[in-house]
Motif scaffolding. Structure first.
Motif, mmCIF file in Angstrom:
data_model
loop_
_atom_site.group_PDB
_atom_site.id
_atom_site.type_symbol
_atom_site.label_atom_id
_atom_site.label_comp_id
_atom_site.label_asym_id
_atom_site.label_seq_id
_atom_site.Cartn_x
_atom_site.Cartn_y
_atom_site.Cartn_z
ATOM 1 N N CYS A 1 0.842 -1.199 0.000
ATOM 2 C CA CYS A 1 0.000 0.000 0.000
ATOM 3 C C CYS A 1 0.881 1.253 0.000
ATOM 4 O O CYS A 1 1.949 1.290 0.634
ATOM 5 C CB CYS A 1 -0.870 -0.041 1.250
ATOM 6 S SG CYS A 1 -1.924 1.395 1.473
ATOM 7 N N HIS B 1 0.310 3.926 1.479
ATOM 8 C CA HIS B 1 0.216 4.639 2.753
ATOM 9 C C HIS B 1 1.361 4.212 3.668
ATOM 10 O O HIS B 1 2.353 4.914 3.767
ATOM 11 C CB HIS B 1 -1.167 4.379 3.396
ATOM 12 C CG HIS B 1 -1.333 5.052 4.712
ATOM 13 N ND1 HIS B 1 -1.829 4.404 5.803
ATOM 14 C CD2 HIS B 1 -1.067 6.327 5.093
ATOM 15 C CE1 HIS B 1 -1.870 5.256 6.820
ATOM 16 N NE2 HIS B 1 -1.414 6.418 6.416
ATOM 17 N N LEU B 2 1.257 3.048 4.260
ATOM 18 C CA LEU B 2 2.314 2.567 5.160
ATOM 19 C C LEU B 2 2.663 1.110 4.856
ATOM 20 O O LEU B 2 2.946 0.323 5.755
ATOM 21 C CB LEU B 2 1.886 2.725 6.624
ATOM 22 C CG LEU B 2 1.759 4.181 7.112
ATOM 23 C CD1 LEU B 2 1.144 4.223 8.513
ATOM 24 C CD2 LEU B 2 3.114 4.880 7.107
ATOM 25 N N LYS B 3 2.638 0.772 3.574
ATOM 26 C CA LYS B 3 3.088 -0.533 3.089
ATOM 27 C C LYS B 3 2.258 -1.723 3.565
ATOM 28 O O LYS B 3 2.772 -2.837 3.708
ATOM 29 C CB LYS B 3 4.569 -0.758 3.411
ATOM 30 C CG LYS B 3 5.462 0.303 2.796
ATOM 31 C CD LYS B 3 6.915 0.026 3.072
ATOM 32 C CE LYS B 3 7.764 1.113 2.429
ATOM 33 N NZ LYS B 3 9.170 1.009 2.746
ATOM 34 N N GLY B 4 0.993 -1.510 3.835
ATOM 35 C CA GLY B 4 0.114 -2.638 4.152
ATOM 36 C C GLY B 4 0.110 -3.630 2.991
ATOM 37 O O GLY B 4 0.328 -3.259 1.838
ATOM 38 N N CYS C 1 -7.127 -1.872 1.588
ATOM 39 C CA CYS C 1 -5.960 -2.239 2.392
ATOM 40 C C CYS C 1 -6.408 -2.763 3.758
ATOM 41 O O CYS C 1 -7.290 -2.177 4.388
ATOM 42 C CB CYS C 1 -5.061 -1.016 2.570
ATOM 43 S SG CYS C 1 -3.611 -1.363 3.587
ATOM 44 N N LEU D 1 -4.820 -2.678 6.530
ATOM 45 C CA LEU D 1 -4.339 -1.923 7.695
ATOM 46 C C LEU D 1 -5.209 -0.721 8.053
ATOM 47 O O LEU D 1 -5.713 -0.627 9.159
ATOM 48 C CB LEU D 1 -2.891 -1.452 7.462
ATOM 49 C CG LEU D 1 -1.811 -2.506 7.629
ATOM 50 C CD1 LEU D 1 -0.433 -1.859 7.599
ATOM 51 C CD2 LEU D 1 -1.989 -3.281 8.916
ATOM 52 N N HIS D 2 -5.380 0.214 7.132
ATOM 53 C CA HIS D 2 -6.130 1.440 7.480
ATOM 54 C C HIS D 2 -7.228 1.739 6.472
ATOM 55 O O HIS D 2 -7.701 2.857 6.366
ATOM 56 C CB HIS D 2 -5.175 2.631 7.604
ATOM 57 C CG HIS D 2 -3.972 2.356 8.437
ATOM 58 N ND1 HIS D 2 -2.709 2.218 7.906
ATOM 59 C CD2 HIS D 2 -3.866 2.115 9.765
ATOM 60 C CE1 HIS D 2 -1.850 1.936 8.871
ATOM 61 N NE2 HIS D 2 -2.519 1.872 10.006
ATOM 62 N N ARG D 3 -7.548 0.755 5.661
ATOM 63 C CA ARG D 3 -8.736 0.789 4.789
ATOM 64 C C ARG D 3 -8.682 1.763 3.612
ATOM 65 O O ARG D 3 -9.726 2.190 3.119
ATOM 66 C CB ARG D 3 -10.002 1.018 5.623
ATOM 67 C CG ARG D 3 -10.203 -0.019 6.716
ATOM 68 C CD ARG D 3 -11.549 0.063 7.381
ATOM 69 N NE ARG D 3 -11.902 1.360 7.910
ATOM 70 C CZ ARG D 3 -11.571 1.806 9.127
ATOM 71 N NH1 ARG D 3 -10.896 1.023 9.932
ATOM 72 N NH2 ARG D 3 -11.945 2.989 9.523
ATOM 73 N N SER D 4 -7.508 2.135 3.157
ATOM 74 C CA SER D 4 -7.452 2.858 1.876
ATOM 75 C C SER D 4 -8.016 1.937 0.809
ATOM 76 O O SER D 4 -7.854 0.714 0.887
ATOM 77 C CB SER D 4 -6.004 3.200 1.498
ATOM 78 O OG SER D 4 -5.529 4.273 2.249
ATOM 79 N N PRO E 1 -6.870 6.633 3.951
ATOM 80 C CA PRO E 1 -6.846 5.817 5.172
ATOM 81 C C PRO E 1 -7.952 6.249 6.124
ATOM 82 O O PRO E 1 -8.202 7.446 6.297
ATOM 83 C CB PRO E 1 -5.467 6.104 5.768
ATOM 84 C CG PRO E 1 -4.642 6.510 4.597
ATOM 85 C CD PRO E 1 -5.569 7.217 3.652
HETATM 86 S S1 FES Z 1 -1.062 0.891 5.055
HETATM 87 FE FE1 FES Z 1 -2.694 0.822 3.665
HETATM 88 S S2 FES Z 1 -4.091 2.245 4.388
HETATM 89 FE FE2 FES Z 1 -2.462 2.375 5.790
#
Ligand code: FES
Length: 109
Positions: free
Chosen positions: A43, A45-48, A62, A64-67, A80
């Motif tokens: 991802c 964002h933070l590599k989810g 994603c 992790l944080h739903r992007s 996110p």
């Molecule tokens: S790592 Fe994917 S939305 Fe945060």
């Protein structure tokens, strides 16, 4: 851009996902309703791990944080959904064209 053999069609589970490392790229290939979509596995964002995300219509969420990303274009559809999104924004991601020939899948990278 070059076209490379990816795998056999049967290597991708129906309505499932398989990951590949090709030319230093980390790619998740999804089977969705008889079509194949290849997207960067991490991802923006933070590599989810998008390979563990939730597929709905032609999008991936994603874990992790739903992007949410469009599997066809890589466009970020939803940012996110937690406080993590305040600290770092997600952005569009990269997708790769998949083609099918006989029993084989090819990817353009
Ligand atoms: S790592 Fe994917 S939305 Fe945060």
């Amino acid at each position: 851009m070059s076209k490379k053999k990816l795998c056999q069609v049967s290597d991708i589970p129906t309505d499932g996902v398989k990951t590949f490392k090709i030319d230093n790229l980390d790619i998740a290939v999804f089977s969705v309703e008889d079509s194949y979509y290849a997207i960067d596995r991490k991802c923006t964002h933070l590599k989810g791990n998008l390979a563990r995300g939730k597929v709905k219509d032609k999008t991936i969420q994603c874990p992790l944080h739903r992007s949410v990303f469009n599997l066809e274009s890589g466009v970020l559809l939803n940012h996110p959904g937690t406080l993590a999104g305040w600290f770092k924004k997600a952005k569009n991601t990269k997708v790769y064209k998949i083609s099918e020939k006989g029993n084989e899948l090819y990817i353009e990278i």
